[in-house]
Design a protein around this motif. Sequence first.
Motif, PDB file in Angstrom:
ATOM      1  N   ARG A  86      24.579 -11.165  52.835  1.00 30.98           N
ATOM      2  CA  ARG A  86      25.216 -12.487  52.807  1.00 30.98           C
ATOM      3  C   ARG A  86      24.164 -13.566  53.010  1.00 30.98           C
ATOM      4  N   GLU A  98      21.816 -12.443  55.959  1.00 30.92           N
ATOM      5  CA  GLU A  98      22.248 -11.299  56.774  1.00 30.92           C
ATOM      6  C   GLU A  98      22.220 -10.065  55.890  1.00 30.92           C
ATOM      7  N   THR A 101      16.267  -6.715  55.854  1.00 29.54           N
ATOM      8  CA  THR A 101      15.167  -6.636  56.805  1.00 29.54           C
ATOM      9  C   THR A 101      13.897  -6.238  56.068  1.00 29.54           C
ATOM     10  N   PRO A 110      14.380  -9.007  60.651  1.00 29.00           N
ATOM     11  CA  PRO A 110      15.387  -9.564  59.744  1.00 29.00           C
ATOM     12  C   PRO A 110      14.828 -10.757  58.966  1.00 29.00           C
ATOM     13  N   LYS A 112      15.517 -14.159  57.527  1.00 31.97           N
ATOM     14  CA  LYS A 112      16.495 -15.191  57.877  1.00 31.97           C
ATOM     15  C   LYS A 112      16.682 -16.227  56.778  1.00 31.97           C
TER      16      LYS A 112
END
Length: 167
Positions: A86, A98, A101, A110, A112
């Motif tokens: 997402r 989301e 990674t 992760p 971002k």
Amino acid sequence: MGTLHFTTFKFSLLTIIILSFSLSSSSSSSLSVHELLKKKGLPAGLLPKEVKSYDFNDENGLLEVFLDGPCLTKFENRVLFESVVRANLTYGELMGVEGLTQEELFIWLPVKEITVFDPKSGIILFDIGMAQKQLSLSLFEDPPSCKPEAGFINYSGRKDKGFGAER
């Protein structure tokens, strides 16, 4: 007779509204997710070939990408896509990412945010929380193949069942 014409007019107007709504909805969904990324100023190769489907809300920018399961691929380093990725998609930017990674020095961090400020620069910026990483846009021209995470060999050379493999 005046009532009949008014009813026909209301029905015709309602039909036109429904048709125009369905045409505007289907035009965005007829694009592949890779074409959508290009239209929004991002390279197609940010997402793997194995994308099963996606939903994009043009009003709030929410992009949800669905894969059959978690999978690994490599840009400059290895990256893991979860089953659902997402982000908020605006022109040249994926924010609040989301489900993605990236491996940095044996640590999985992760992703971002992904940004292309100026396509002419040939640079794409990955925000991995602790740092921002500049990569060449050429790494992302074509969607990569993504393998189920169980098929990858970890950094110690052992073939695992993924990151949570029993030791």
